[in-house]
Design an enzyme around this catalytic site. Structure first.
Site, PDB file in Angstrom:
ATOM      1  N   GLY A 254     -24.556   3.908   2.576  1.00 25.15           N
ATOM      2  CA  GLY A 254     -24.352   4.137   4.015  1.00 25.15           C
ATOM      3  C   GLY A 254     -24.124   5.611   4.321  1.00 25.15           C
ATOM      4  O   GLY A 254     -24.787   6.193   5.165  1.00 25.15           O
ATOM      5  N   ALA A 255     -23.172   6.213   3.627  1.00 33.39           N
ATOM      6  CA  ALA A 255     -22.840   7.607   3.899  1.00 33.39           C
ATOM      7  C   ALA A 255     -21.949   8.142   2.785  1.00 33.39           C
ATOM      8  O   ALA A 255     -21.485   7.372   1.937  1.00 33.39           O
ATOM      9  CB  ALA A 255     -22.106   7.724   5.234  1.00 33.39           C
ATOM     10  N   MET A 256     -21.710   9.459   2.830  1.00 32.55           N
ATOM     11  CA  MET A 256     -20.950  10.087   1.753  1.00 32.55           C
ATOM     12  C   MET A 256     -20.028  11.166   2.300  1.00 32.55           C
ATOM     13  O   MET A 256     -20.432  11.997   3.099  1.00 32.55           O
ATOM     14  CB  MET A 256     -21.948  10.663   0.729  1.00 32.55           C
ATOM     15  CG  MET A 256     -21.298  11.360  -0.432  1.00 32.55           C
ATOM     16  SD  MET A 256     -20.270  10.204  -1.394  1.00 32.55           S
ATOM     17  CE  MET A 256     -19.039  11.342  -2.007  1.00 32.55           C
ATOM     18  N   GLU A 257     -18.786  11.136   1.789  1.00 34.94           N
ATOM     19  CA  GLU A 257     -17.700  11.930   2.362  1.00 34.94           C
ATOM     20  C   GLU A 257     -17.571  13.341   1.806  1.00 34.94           C
ATOM     21  O   GLU A 257     -16.465  13.902   1.807  1.00 34.94           O
ATOM     22  CB  GLU A 257     -16.384  11.183   2.103  1.00 34.94           C
ATOM     23  CG  GLU A 257     -15.918  11.144   0.627  1.00 34.94           C
ATOM     24  CD  GLU A 257     -16.287   9.877  -0.131  1.00 34.94           C
ATOM     25  OE1 GLU A 257     -17.250   9.203   0.289  1.00 34.94           O
ATOM     26  OE2 GLU A 257     -15.634   9.559  -1.145  1.00 34.94           O
ATOM     27  N   ASN A 258     -18.660  13.992   1.353  1.00 39.03           N
ATOM     28  CA  ASN A 258     -18.558  15.348   0.809  1.00 39.03           C
ATOM     29  C   ASN A 258     -17.674  16.230   1.682  1.00 39.03           C
ATOM     30  O   ASN A 258     -17.766  16.195   2.898  1.00 39.03           O
ATOM     31  CB  ASN A 258     -19.951  15.966   0.751  1.00 39.03           C
ATOM     32  CG  ASN A 258     -20.980  15.007   0.219  1.00 39.03           C
ATOM     33  OD1 ASN A 258     -20.892  14.561  -0.910  1.00 39.03           O
ATOM     34  ND2 ASN A 258     -21.929  14.627   1.062  1.00 39.03           N
ATOM     35  N   HIS A 290     -14.708   5.964   8.504  1.00 41.25           N
ATOM     36  CA  HIS A 290     -14.484   5.801   7.066  1.00 41.25           C
ATOM     37  C   HIS A 290     -14.684   7.141   6.338  1.00 41.25           C
ATOM     38  O   HIS A 290     -13.811   7.576   5.580  1.00 41.25           O
ATOM     39  CB  HIS A 290     -15.451   4.735   6.532  1.00 41.25           C
ATOM     40  CG  HIS A 290     -15.333   4.478   5.070  1.00 41.25           C
ATOM     41  ND1 HIS A 290     -14.580   3.442   4.570  1.00 41.25           N
ATOM     42  CD2 HIS A 290     -15.852   5.119   3.996  1.00 41.25           C
ATOM     43  CE1 HIS A 290     -14.649   3.467   3.250  1.00 41.25           C
ATOM     44  NE2 HIS A 290     -15.407   4.472   2.875  1.00 41.25           N
ATOM     45  N   GLU A 291     -15.804   7.777   6.595  1.00 46.73           N
ATOM     46  CA  GLU A 291     -16.089   9.031   5.871  1.00 46.73           C
ATOM     47  C   GLU A 291     -15.092  10.109   6.281  1.00 46.73           C
ATOM     48  O   GLU A 291     -14.616  10.873   5.452  1.00 46.73           O
ATOM     49  CB  GLU A 291     -17.526   9.513   6.126  1.00 46.73           C
ATOM     50  CG  GLU A 291     -18.611   8.487   5.823  1.00 46.73           C
ATOM     51  CD  GLU A 291     -18.511   7.827   4.467  1.00 46.73           C
ATOM     52  OE1 GLU A 291     -18.021   8.467   3.516  1.00 46.73           O
ATOM     53  OE2 GLU A 291     -18.907   6.636   4.349  1.00 46.73           O
ATOM     54  N   GLU A 313     -11.339   3.912  -2.118  1.00 47.34           N
ATOM     55  CA  GLU A 313     -12.190   3.056  -1.284  1.00 47.34           C
ATOM     56  C   GLU A 313     -11.407   1.924  -0.613  1.00 47.34           C
ATOM     57  O   GLU A 313     -11.588   1.659   0.566  1.00 47.34           O
ATOM     58  CB  GLU A 313     -13.376   2.517  -2.090  1.00 47.34           C
ATOM     59  CG  GLU A 313     -14.343   3.602  -2.573  1.00 47.34           C
ATOM     60  CD  GLU A 313     -14.892   4.498  -1.470  1.00 47.34           C
ATOM     61  OE1 GLU A 313     -14.734   4.159  -0.279  1.00 47.34           O
ATOM     62  OE2 GLU A 313     -15.466   5.558  -1.803  1.00 47.34           O
TER      63      GLU A 313
HETATM   64  N1  0A1 Z   1     -18.132   7.092  -1.227  1.00 48.96           N
HETATM   65  C1  0A1 Z   1     -19.075   6.604  -0.260  1.00 48.96           C
HETATM   66  C2  0A1 Z   1     -20.070   5.651  -0.760  1.00 48.96           C
HETATM   67  C3  0A1 Z   1     -21.087   6.135  -1.706  1.00 48.96           C
HETATM   68  C4  0A1 Z   1     -20.976   5.811  -3.020  1.00 48.96           C
HETATM   69  C5  0A1 Z   1     -21.940   6.126  -3.930  1.00 48.96           C
HETATM   70  C6  0A1 Z   1     -23.030   6.792  -3.454  1.00 48.96           C
HETATM   71  O1  0A1 Z   1     -24.033   7.076  -4.332  1.00 48.96           O
HETATM   72  C7  0A1 Z   1     -23.987   6.478  -5.551  1.00 48.96           C
HETATM   73  C8  0A1 Z   1     -23.164   7.146  -2.131  1.00 48.96           C
HETATM   74  C9  0A1 Z   1     -22.171   6.825  -1.259  1.00 48.96           C
HETATM   75  C10 0A1 Z   1     -18.304   5.793   0.762  1.00 48.96           C
HETATM   76  O2  0A1 Z   1     -17.414   5.060   0.399  1.00 48.96           O
HETATM   77  O3  0A1 Z   1     -18.647   5.860   1.914  1.00 48.96           O
HETATM   78 ZN    ZN Z   2     -15.669   5.158   1.023  1.00 52.99          ZN
END
Ligand code: 0A1
Ligand code: ZN
Length: 849
Positions: A254-258, A290-291, A313
């Site tokens: 869905g998305a990523m919290e960089n 969430h992110e 998470e």
């Molecule tokens: N940490 C992100 C989810 C996420 C996990 C893995 C990914 O690639 C393997 C990409 C995104 C979240 O919880 O939104």
């Molecule tokens: Zn997350």
């Protein structure tokens, strides 16, 4: 390709890295087939760590040159990384590597999507960018220089300089490599600002491809609401000068919290009333939240190792759920979350893929981004909050942020915070993190002269690798109703700690009706043979909206099981009781819409299986249809009234009130279509000025087998919009007549717009097939074969998405011997493939075991 002989990693083998990373400088010279990355990293020995070789992770990267303190070195290169002799004290490592982002189809590391460069480093993707100790407990500050002809060049942290063809960024907050991000492209932005409560002005941007600028406003509003909520509820402020969000079309999740640079699947951020449904808007709002919330729970406090994934998470899901319930309807949100948990997490927890919220071993960590880690992880936090109370929970969270800011923490650290803040011993509670499986809670009642006693027994069935389970702490919220429907005893939180335990309520004037597990106070299966009249009583009177909904759901489930198993008629008593709820105009339309939903066919299959009956997907489907027909007939006289109550007379807004009305309207239209053959749906489709109305009408028409013209019109209208076309692909399979679903899906895989390398499109077609229960389980096995064919094709390109989608087969042992054999054959065919990825081979192996 990943290593041929996959290794299992164990939590118990954790060992800290031998060096601290003091500072990282990276230069990216971007080119599609030959990107050069120069790294300069300052390492200092960690005296507390055990002695070890100096090893840096690295996969699919070519080392051009490496130096230590300026002197050339020749490391030993393995498929997983490099080993090198290093000086005793601190030293500077420099390396130049080359990678090919344009050939990276796995969408992990640095890759290209629609002409832009982007990264995905969680969990172990940074090692595909350069050599580095790619583990979450190694935290460092990063400075990044990007050299590229593309106009927009982004990385984490704050911008520190830019010029023609270059830009520099510095992130002052130490972070693990999985939070690294870089994006470059020809992008447009939707800018805004936010002033934190301590007065710091933050620049906010949502970056999108040209043409998508009109779909950013909602995401931006959601971001500002999230920033405010975290300040108000948890006292957490944002900590950089800029917050960037980028929408990417090719993304596995869905998305990523960089840090400071969240990257989103475009489906999880872009929305306009014409192209996105109310459900899409709500989902986007919660993913943005969430992110954003990860900035504190995940980034400022991260995980020591990937076994602790639920630390960030579970907590962040819990926080985004609270956010949505504060903004919208708490009751509706809770019902939606529990329905989701039962549909996604329960099958996982009760099948071959069951694993603890904190797993103890894995081969491929990407396979553990599961409903158990996320959703059950959030339930565990909800239980903790229920047990300690709201005030103590808030105090414990403050202590967690104070004590662990800047740390890579563990579940032990998390629980210790609660122990210290409350004085409680949480050693038994910790079993929620270590024991897999869904506890089954049975209840006996006794009534004796004013004293009402409930006796509970808990049993957690065996799961892979865990034959025996110890009792868990279960918060059981119970209220008692008096015979006239009033609340005799308001909700009380019973704390069950034994295998079998009794709780007495004294001084009652009449035998009460219990409302047990209010608000779904624990993620368990409640096993209780409740007479239908008692459930109907709760459906009519329970003060707890969740249990009111659940009573209806149980009645529907039992009625459907009787139809499937014994050929019974639809239960008129339940339908009438439901009718009374629907007519109650004091009830939220969204709640009434939820009440109209039937249990899913997969859920019915699971219940039949638990009762020792082999589920027949066709019989389940036919009974569900017959029940819906009976509801339509019975409710016909009130459909006009309900439709009028569902009418929205204001300009479109995706808020709780309007979307609640539209979801009631959608449920009413579905019933109406069973009576009028599609006339009302066709009219709604023609008049619709928003995607919610257009799509609900189209769904009804597809189900009625009357959608040919509308499907073509929809295609012509939306062929230029990828996200809407995903709906077009998915819906005609998910809502198809099961007898035709595999053929329909197959035909759509031959459609010129079936871009199977795009995960959203692949899921739209093959994921939709897996969701059409009777269609996927087509008696010819055509559904199984089609899915397996495509998984085999996708695996070499994108192991992560392939592995996740294997879970469609996780319930294979439930079905008749013919279907079992056909599913097993497909699983074995996948398992036997030469060069199968580590991801998919682990998943298929576990499903077959
Ligand atoms: N940490 C992100 C989810 C996420 C996990 C893995 C990914 O690639 C393997 C990409 C995104 C979240 O919880 O939104
Ligand atoms: Zn997350």
């Amino acid at each position: 390709m990943k290593d041929a002989a996959p290794q299992t990693v164990y939590l118990s083998d954790y060992k800290p890295f031998g060096w601290r990373v003091e500072d990282v400088s990276l230069t990216f010279r971007l080119a599609p087939e030959a990107t050069r990355i120069l790294s300069r990293i300052r390492f200092a020995p960690d005296p507390a760590a055990p002695a070890q070789d100096f090893f840096l992770h690295g996969e699919d990267v070519s080392l051009i040159r490496a130096t230590i303190d300026g002197a050339e070195v020749t490391p030993e290169i393995t498929p997983q990384g490099l080993r090198c002799a290093v000086p005793e004290g601190a030293f500077t490592w420099e390396a130049e590597v080359e990678i090919a982002p344009a050939s990276n189809t796995a969408l992990e590391g640095l890759y290209m999507s629609g002409g832009m460069y982007c990264t995905q480093c969680e969990a172990e993707g940074f090692r595909k960018i350069t050599y580095y100790p790619d583990r979450p407990d190694v935290m460092a500050t990063f400075s990044v220089r990007i050299e590229s002809d593309l106009p927009v060049l982004l990385s984490n942290g704050n911008p520190t300089g830019s010029g023609d063809g270059w830009a520099e960024w510095h992130d002052p907050w130490p972070k693990p490599a999985y939070l690294f991000a870089l994006v470059t492209g020809d992008l447009r932005n939707h800018p805004d600002t936010f002033t934190t409560r301590s007065g710091k002005e933050v620049a906010l941007n949502i970056w999108v491809r040209p043409g998508d600028e009109g779909k950013c406003a909602w995401g931006m509003e959601a971001l500002k609401k999230s920033m405010t909520w975290d300040e108000e509820v948890h006292g957490r402020e944002y900590d950089l000068d800029v917050f960037n969000i980028v929408a990417v079309d090719d993304f596995n999740m869905g998305a990523m919290e960089n840090k400071g640079l969240n990257i989103f699947n475009s489906a999880a951020v872009l929305a306009s009333p014409e192209t996105a449904t109310d459900a899409n808007f709500e989902r986007i709002e919660s993913i943005i939240a969430h992110e954003y919330f990860h900035n504190w729970t995940g980034n400022r406090i991260t995980c020591r190792d990937w076994f602790q994934l639920c630390l960030k998470e579970g907590l962040t899901v819990f926080r985004d759920q609270q956010f949505t319930s504060d903004l919208r309807s708490a009751a509706v949100k809770r019902i939606e979350d529990v329905a989701q948990l039962r549909a996604r997490q329960f099958p996982e927890d009760q099948g071959p893929l069951a694993h603890p919220v904190r797993p103890e071993s894995f081969q491929e960590i990407n396979n553990f981004y599961t409903a158990t880690v996320y959703e059950k992880g959030a339930e565990v936090i909800g239980m903790l909050k229920r047990l300690v109370g709201d005030e103590a929970y808030a105090k414990a969270l403050d202590l967690y942020f104070d004590r662990h800011d800047g740390d890579a923490a563990t579940i032990e650290d998390w629980l210790r915070v609660f122990e210290d803040a409350t004085g409680r011993d949480l050693s038994q509670f910790k079993r929620w993190y270590s024991q897999a499986g869904t506890p089954r809670l049975s209840v006996e009642e006794a009534w004796d002269d004013g004293t009402y006693t409930l006796t509970f027994t808990q049993v957690t069935p065996p799961t892979p690798g865990q034959p025996d389970k110890a009792p868990q702490v279960i918060p059981i919220a119970v209220g008692l109703l008096s015979p006239n429907g009033d609340e005799a005893v308001p909700t009380r939180m019973l704390e069950m700690t034994e295998g079998k335990q009794s709780f007495a309520f004294e001084g009652l004037s009449a035998r009460p009706v219990p409302s047990i597990l209010r608000g779904f106070s624990a993620p368990v299966v409640l096993e209780r043979d409740v007479p239908a009249e008692e459930r109907a009583f709760l459906l009519a009177h329970d003060a707890d909206p969740f249990n009111r909904w659940d009573s209806s759901r149980s009645l529907a489930r039992e009625a459907l099981i009787a139809m499937i198993r014994d050929g019974a008629e639809p239960d008129a008593t339940w339908i009438d009781a439901l009718g009374r709820v629907l007519r109650d105009e004091t009830l939220d339309p969204a709640f009434r819409a939820l009440m109209l939903g039937l249990p899913t066919q997969a859920e019915l299959a699971q219940v039949l299986h638990e009762k020792g009956v082999t589920p027949d997907p066709d019989a389940i489907c036919n009974s569900t249809e017959a029940m819906a027909d009976a509801m339509a007939k019975r409710f016909e006289p009130m459909l006009d009234d309900l439709a009028a109550q569902a009418q929205v007379d204001a300009p479109y807004a995706p808020d709780a009130e309007q979307s609640g009305k539209r979801s009631l309207g959608g449920a009413v239209l579905a019933l109406r279509t069973r009576l009028d053959g599609g006339a009302a749906a066709r009219a709604q489709f023609a008049a619709a000025d928003n995607m919610t109305l257009q799509l609900s009408a189209l769904t009804c028409l597809i189900r009625a087998g009357e959608a040919r013209a509308e499907l073509d019109a929809f295609h012509d209208q939306w062929q230029g919009d990828r996200l809407v076309m995903d709906k077009w692909f998915g819906l005609q399979i998910a809502a198809a007549d099961p007898a035709e679903a595999p053929d329909r899906a197959k035909a759509l895989t031959q459609h010129p717009a079936f871009d199977w390398k795009n995960p959203n499109r692949f899921r739209a077609v093959l994921g939709a097939l897996a969701m059409n229960h009777a269609g996927f389980h087509h008696k010819t096995g055509a559904g199984y074969r089609l899915l397996a064919d495509w998984l085999l094709r996708l695996d070499p390109l994108n192991p992560q998405t392939t592995a996740r989608m294997c879970s469609a087969f996780q319930t294979w042992r439930r079905y008749d011997t013919g279907r079992q054999a056909m599913m097993k054959e497909q699983l074995e065919r996948i398992a036997a493939k030469d060069g199968l990825s580590r991801d998919t081979s682990e998943m298929v192996g576990r499903i077959l075991s």
